[in-house]
Design a protein around this motif. Structure first.
Motif: not given
Length: 215
Positions: A179-191
């Protein structure tokens, strides 16, 4: 050159733009525009360009000027000079791995939305005291992952997070379910291999998979 798009509204939330914010490291500014267009086409408009390479500012500026569908931000912001330089380049939000009072003052004065990095309850409380309610939880996996964020949700319900660091397509849904997470950050879509090969179709496909994640 195309004028920069208007800044996000003061009450706008970076956390609500998409389920995932791509964290992008660019070594060649020439890759910035086609990469950003692929991410936007896949459904990920918020793009964090990290200040880890000499090409970062030029890359950020190119995206801001040439990809109107993108909401480009600056990541790895760790000084007041970073704030000034990225605002001048066209950043529309700021992300830091951690914060000090000096850095927080500079980010606040910029007028842009920002996500200051935290990894402890004390840091969260300190930001709440300063009126900041949206934060980056970093490094997410190393700092306790979903279990830690779940533990924070009851006593510190005012805080919302963008967990970043070690998150993958497989693990992202468990974060997004909190409930306290709005989004996540990541780099897997830009290998890195896709960027090196300029395989923007692959980036767009991976972005579409990430954009389809439920929140």
């Amino acid at each position: 050159m195309t004028p920069f798009p208007p800044p996000l509204a003061a009450d706008a939330s970076v956390l609500d733009l998409a389920p995932v914010i791509p964290v992008v490291v660019l070594h060649d500014a020439a890759d910035a525009v086609p990469l950003a267009r692929a991410l936007v086409a896949g459904g990920l408009p918020a793009i964090e360009v990290t200040l880890r390479t000499p090409a970062a500012l030029d890359a950020l500026g190119a995206i801001a000027a040439e990809v109107p569908g993108a909401v480009v931000g600056a990541g790895t912001v760790i000084s007041a000079r970073h704030v000034r330089d990225t605002v001048a380049a066209g950043a529309r939000f700021l992300v830091s791995p951690g914060w000090t009072d000096t850095l927080l003052d500079a980010m606040t004065a910029s007028g842009l939305p920002f996500l200051a990095g935290v990894s402890s309850a004390s840091e969260v409380v300190a930001l709440l005291e300063r009126g900041v309610h949206e934060m980056k939880f970093f490094p997410a996996e190393a700092a306790g992952g979903t279990a830690y964020l779940k533990a924070l949700s009851a006593p510190l319900a005012q805080a919302r997070f963008c967990p970043t660091g070690g998150i993958s397509l497989a693990s992202a849904p468990s974060y997004l379910a909190l409930p306290n997470v709005g989004c996540v950050g990541g780099s897997w879509m830009v290998p890195s291999d896709a960027v090196a090969a300029k395989d923007w179709d692959r980036v767009a496909r991976l972005a579409a998979e990430a954009a389809a994640l439920a929140r």
